[in-house]
Design a protein around this motif. Structure first.
Motif, PDB file in Angstrom:
ATOM      1  N   ARG A  83       0.834  -1.211   0.000  1.00 40.18           N
ATOM      2  CA  ARG A  83       0.000   0.000   0.000  1.00 40.18           C
ATOM      3  C   ARG A  83       0.864   1.254   0.000  1.00 40.18           C
ATOM      4  NH1 ARG A  83      -2.944  -3.221   3.727  1.00 40.18           N
ATOM      5  NH2 ARG A  83      -1.923  -2.149   5.475  1.00 40.18           N
ATOM      6  N   LEU A  84       1.921   1.234   0.795  1.00 46.13           N
ATOM      7  CA  LEU A  84       2.786   2.410   0.904  1.00 46.13           C
ATOM      8  C   LEU A  84       3.576   2.646  -0.375  1.00 46.13           C
ATOM      9  CD1 LEU A  84       4.056   4.662   2.639  1.00 46.13           C
ATOM     10  CD2 LEU A  84       5.720   2.957   3.436  1.00 46.13           C
ATOM     11  N   TYR A  85       4.213   1.618  -0.896  1.00 50.67           N
ATOM     12  CA  TYR A  85       5.088   1.783  -2.051  1.00 50.67           C
ATOM     13  C   TYR A  85       4.312   2.022  -3.340  1.00 50.67           C
ATOM     14  CZ  TYR A  85       8.573  -0.413   1.049  1.00 50.67           C
ATOM     15  OH  TYR A  85       9.404  -0.718   2.100  1.00 50.67           O
ATOM     16  N   ARG A  86       3.162   1.371  -3.464  1.00 49.83           N
ATOM     17  CA  ARG A  86       2.421   1.488  -4.723  1.00 49.83           C
ATOM     18  C   ARG A  86       1.490   2.692  -4.725  1.00 49.83           C
ATOM     19  NH1 ARG A  86       2.473  -3.520  -6.240  1.00 49.83           N
ATOM     20  NH2 ARG A  86       4.041  -2.992  -7.788  1.00 49.83           N
ATOM     21  N   ALA A  87       1.056   3.128  -3.575  1.00 47.43           N
ATOM     22  CA  ALA A  87       0.228   4.336  -3.443  1.00 47.43           C
ATOM     23  C   ALA A  87      -0.975   4.321  -4.398  1.00 47.43           C
ATOM     24  CB  ALA A  87       1.070   5.585  -3.677  1.00 47.43           C
ATOM     25  N   GLY A  88      -1.627   3.182  -4.459  1.00 45.86           N
ATOM     26  CA  GLY A  88      -2.822   3.088  -5.285  1.00 45.86           C
ATOM     27  C   GLY A  88      -2.581   2.724  -6.734  1.00 45.86           C
ATOM     28  N   ARG A  89      -1.329   2.700  -7.183  1.00 42.67           N
ATOM     29  CA  ARG A  89      -1.041   2.326  -8.570  1.00 42.67           C
ATOM     30  C   ARG A  89      -1.223   0.825  -8.752  1.00 42.67           C
ATOM     31  NH1 ARG A  89       3.874   2.139  -9.479  1.00 42.67           N
ATOM     32  NH2 ARG A  89       4.571   2.425  -7.335  1.00 42.67           N
ATOM     33  N   PRO A  90      -1.752   0.409  -9.882  1.00 37.81           N
ATOM     34  CA  PRO A  90      -1.863  -1.026 -10.139  1.00 37.81           C
ATOM     35  C   PRO A  90      -0.485  -1.627 -10.420  1.00 37.81           C
ATOM     36  CG  PRO A  90      -2.517   0.200 -12.085  1.00 37.81           C
ATOM     37  CD  PRO A  90      -2.308   1.218 -10.998  1.00 37.81           C
ATOM     38  N   ALA A  91      -0.357  -2.904 -10.196  1.00 44.43           N
ATOM     39  CA  ALA A  91       0.882  -3.597 -10.548  1.00 44.43           C
ATOM     40  C   ALA A  91       1.051  -3.576 -12.064  1.00 44.43           C
ATOM     41  CB  ALA A  91       0.841  -5.033 -10.041  1.00 44.43           C
ATOM     42  N   PRO A  92       2.285  -3.533 -12.564  1.00 51.97           N
ATOM     43  CA  PRO A  92       2.503  -3.472 -14.016  1.00 51.97           C
ATOM     44  C   PRO A  92       2.085  -4.758 -14.709  1.00 51.97           C
ATOM     45  CG  PRO A  92       4.582  -3.839 -12.873  1.00 51.97           C
ATOM     46  CD  PRO A  92       3.556  -3.562 -11.816  1.00 51.97           C
ATOM     47  N   GLU A  93       1.678  -4.618 -15.964  1.00 51.44           N
ATOM     48  CA  GLU A  93       1.371  -5.783 -16.785  1.00 51.44           C
ATOM     49  C   GLU A  93       2.685  -6.448 -17.216  1.00 51.44           C
ATOM     50  OE1 GLU A  93      -1.454  -7.192 -17.584  1.00 51.44           O
ATOM     51  OE2 GLU A  93      -2.685  -5.743 -16.468  1.00 51.44           O
ATOM     52  N   LEU A  94       2.795  -7.736 -16.987  1.00 50.02           N
ATOM     53  CA  LEU A  94       4.051  -8.445 -17.254  1.00 50.02           C
ATOM     54  C   LEU A  94       3.954  -9.419 -18.421  1.00 50.02           C
ATOM     55  CD1 LEU A  94       5.031  -9.295 -13.563  1.00 50.02           C
ATOM     56  CD2 LEU A  94       5.617  -7.253 -14.886  1.00 50.02           C
ATOM     57  N   GLY A  95       2.770  -9.727 -18.866  1.00 49.48           N
ATOM     58  CA  GLY A  95       2.590 -10.722 -19.911  1.00 49.48           C
ATOM     59  C   GLY A  95       3.354 -10.394 -21.181  1.00 49.48           C
ATOM     60  N   GLY A  96       4.187 -11.316 -21.629  1.00 51.19           N
ATOM     61  CA  GLY A  96       4.938 -11.159 -22.862  1.00 51.19           C
ATOM     62  C   GLY A  96       6.164 -10.275 -22.766  1.00 51.19           C
ATOM     63  N   ARG A  97       6.404  -9.649 -21.630  1.00 53.20           N
ATOM     64  CA  ARG A  97       7.533  -8.725 -21.494  1.00 53.20           C
ATOM     65  C   ARG A  97       8.753  -9.437 -20.919  1.00 53.20           C
ATOM     66  NH1 ARG A  97       5.359  -3.141 -18.907  1.00 53.20           N
ATOM     67  NH2 ARG A  97       7.231  -2.380 -19.954  1.00 53.20           N
ATOM     68  N   ALA A  98       9.907  -8.812 -21.088  1.00 54.86           N
ATOM     69  CA  ALA A  98      11.118  -9.277 -20.412  1.00 54.86           C
ATOM     70  C   ALA A  98      11.115  -8.673 -19.016  1.00 54.86           C
ATOM     71  CB  ALA A  98      12.364  -8.841 -21.174  1.00 54.86           C
ATOM     72  N   VAL A  99      11.009  -9.502 -18.016  1.00 58.23           N
ATOM     73  CA  VAL A  99      10.937  -9.038 -16.628  1.00 58.23           C
ATOM     74  C   VAL A  99      12.271  -9.319 -15.950  1.00 58.23           C
ATOM     75  CG1 VAL A  99       9.740  -9.227 -14.426  1.00 58.23           C
ATOM     76  CG2 VAL A  99       8.456  -9.476 -16.569  1.00 58.23           C
ATOM     77  N   VAL A 100      12.849  -8.267 -15.378  1.00 60.45           N
ATOM     78  CA  VAL A 100      14.118  -8.380 -14.668  1.00 60.45           C
ATOM     79  C   VAL A 100      13.851  -8.161 -13.186  1.00 60.45           C
ATOM     80  CG1 VAL A 100      16.502  -7.601 -14.494  1.00 60.45           C
ATOM     81  CG2 VAL A 100      15.302  -7.443 -16.697  1.00 60.45           C
ATOM     82  N   VAL A 101      13.957  -9.216 -12.393  1.00 59.36           N
ATOM     83  CA  VAL A 101      13.772  -9.139 -10.947  1.00 59.36           C
ATOM     84  C   VAL A 101      15.135  -8.862 -10.321  1.00 59.36           C
ATOM     85  CG1 VAL A 101      13.075 -10.393  -8.877  1.00 59.36           C
ATOM     86  CG2 VAL A 101      11.802 -10.717 -11.024  1.00 59.36           C
ATOM     87  N   VAL A 102      15.209  -7.812  -9.506  1.00 59.60           N
ATOM     88  CA  VAL A 102      16.502  -7.343  -8.993  1.00 59.60           C
ATOM     89  C   VAL A 102      16.505  -7.305  -7.471  1.00 59.60           C
ATOM     90  CG1 VAL A 102      18.155  -5.428  -8.965  1.00 59.60           C
ATOM     91  CG2 VAL A 102      16.877  -5.943 -11.061  1.00 59.60           C
ATOM     92  N   ASP A 103      17.576  -7.824  -6.884  1.00 57.95           N
ATOM     93  CA  ASP A 103      17.811  -7.681  -5.447  1.00 57.95           C
ATOM     94  C   ASP A 103      19.271  -7.279  -5.244  1.00 57.95           C
ATOM     95  OD1 ASP A 103      17.218  -7.594  -2.771  1.00 57.95           O
ATOM     96  OD2 ASP A 103      16.760  -9.727  -2.570  1.00 57.95           O
ATOM     97  N   ASP A 104      19.627  -6.968  -3.994  1.00 56.82           N
ATOM     98  CA  ASP A 104      21.003  -6.534  -3.736  1.00 56.82           C
ATOM     99  C   ASP A 104      21.955  -7.696  -3.529  1.00 56.82           C
ATOM    100  OD1 ASP A 104      20.147  -7.324  -1.224  1.00 56.82           O
ATOM    101  OD2 ASP A 104      20.267  -5.326  -0.320  1.00 56.82           O
ATOM    102  N   GLY A 105      21.450  -8.903  -3.492  1.00 53.08           N
ATOM    103  CA  GLY A 105      22.292 -10.079  -3.350  1.00 53.08           C
ATOM    104  C   GLY A 105      21.434 -11.303  -3.120  1.00 53.08           C
ATOM    105  N   LEU A 106      22.067 -12.451  -3.194  1.00 54.25           N
ATOM    106  CA  LEU A 106      21.339 -13.722  -3.128  1.00 54.25           C
ATOM    107  C   LEU A 106      22.125 -14.656  -2.222  1.00 54.25           C
ATOM    108  CD1 LEU A 106      18.792 -14.790  -4.590  1.00 54.25           C
ATOM    109  CD2 LEU A 106      20.314 -15.715  -6.344  1.00 54.25           C
ATOM    110  N   ALA A 107      21.546 -14.972  -1.064  1.00 56.85           N
ATOM    111  CA  ALA A 107      22.211 -15.872  -0.124  1.00 56.85           C
ATOM    112  C   ALA A 107      21.647 -17.281  -0.234  1.00 56.85           C
ATOM    113  CB  ALA A 107      22.073 -15.334   1.294  1.00 56.85           C
ATOM    114  N   THR A 108      20.424 -17.505   0.261  1.00 57.07           N
ATOM    115  CA  THR A 108      19.817 -18.839   0.177  1.00 57.07           C
ATOM    116  C   THR A 108      18.914 -18.974  -1.036  1.00 57.07           C
ATOM    117  OG1 THR A 108      17.864 -18.219   1.475  1.00 57.07           O
ATOM    118  CG2 THR A 108      19.812 -18.973   2.691  1.00 57.07           C
TER     119      THR A 108
END
Length: 216
Positions: free
Chosen positions: A113-138
């Protein structure tokens, strides 16, 4: 290799992704940050790719006596994704973790609720989606995130992190079309050991970064 901070790590990672974009392997990209730590990394990536930036809120489910040890993760209202091996080693069952799951889901929805502030989630179908984090442990939170994105039928799904463990790369085999990383160290204890500045981000910093990326 060490990174000065998440921004510098994001620029290192972005260079690898821009090369893939030049080769036509990132069609109509959208960048999804795993907050909070993944947001500044993803902001650099999105800027370099000329792609929109959004967030995918994932909450780690910690072990009852050591919350820092991730044994599962949540995305949205989907069922928890658990590390079955960790549950077995610790003698736990999903039912015994009900209290933690409810608490983490409440926090997940608060952040959405805080981060999106009422905006809908983006449409992802058919797109190149890049999921990003600062690192990967487990890889437990990344697995939940990737499965949630995969359900939206992206054209291509990448997980991009500045640094990751061999264990996580092997654990996530098949969850993404490609895992992109700037550094795969021979020994890995924690993500923070590869950063000079690994200060925790605040909700306000996340909101400001997302607002600036949208031109707001």
């Amino acid at each position: 290799m060490r990174f000065q901070d998440r921004r510098q790590a994001g620029r290192e990672l972005a260079a690898l992704l821009v090369e893939r974009q030049r080769r036509g392997r990132l069609d109509d990209p959208v960048v999804l940050a795993l907050p909070r730590g993944g947001v500044p990394v993803a902001d650099e990536v999105a800027g370099a790719l000329g792609a929109p930036l959004d967030v995918l809120v994932v909450r780690k489910i910690g072990a009852p006596y050591n919350p820092e040890v991730g044994i599962g993760a949540l995305v949205g209202d989907q069922p928890p994704v658990f590390d079955e091996r960790a549950l077995s080693v610790l003698g736990l069952t999903p039912e015994r973790l009900g209290v933690q799951v409810r608490a983490e889901r409440d926090e997940l929805h608060r952040r959405e609720r805080l981060y999106r502030a009422g905006r809908p989630a983006p449409e992802l179908g058919g797109r190149a989606v890049v999921v990003v984090d600062d690192g990967l442990a487990t890889g437990v939170t990344a697995r939940a995130a990737l499965r949630a994105v995969r359900a939206a039928a992206p054209g291509r799904l990448l997980l991009a992190v500045p640094v990751c463990s061999h264990q996580a790369v092997m654990a996530l085999e098949g969850e993404a079309d490609e895992i992109v990383y700037a550094y795969l160290p021979p020994h890995f204890d924690a993500v923070g050991q590869w950063y000079d500045d690994f200060a925790q981000l605040t909700d306000d910093e996340v909101v400001r970064t997302l607002g600036a990326a949208r031109g707001g």
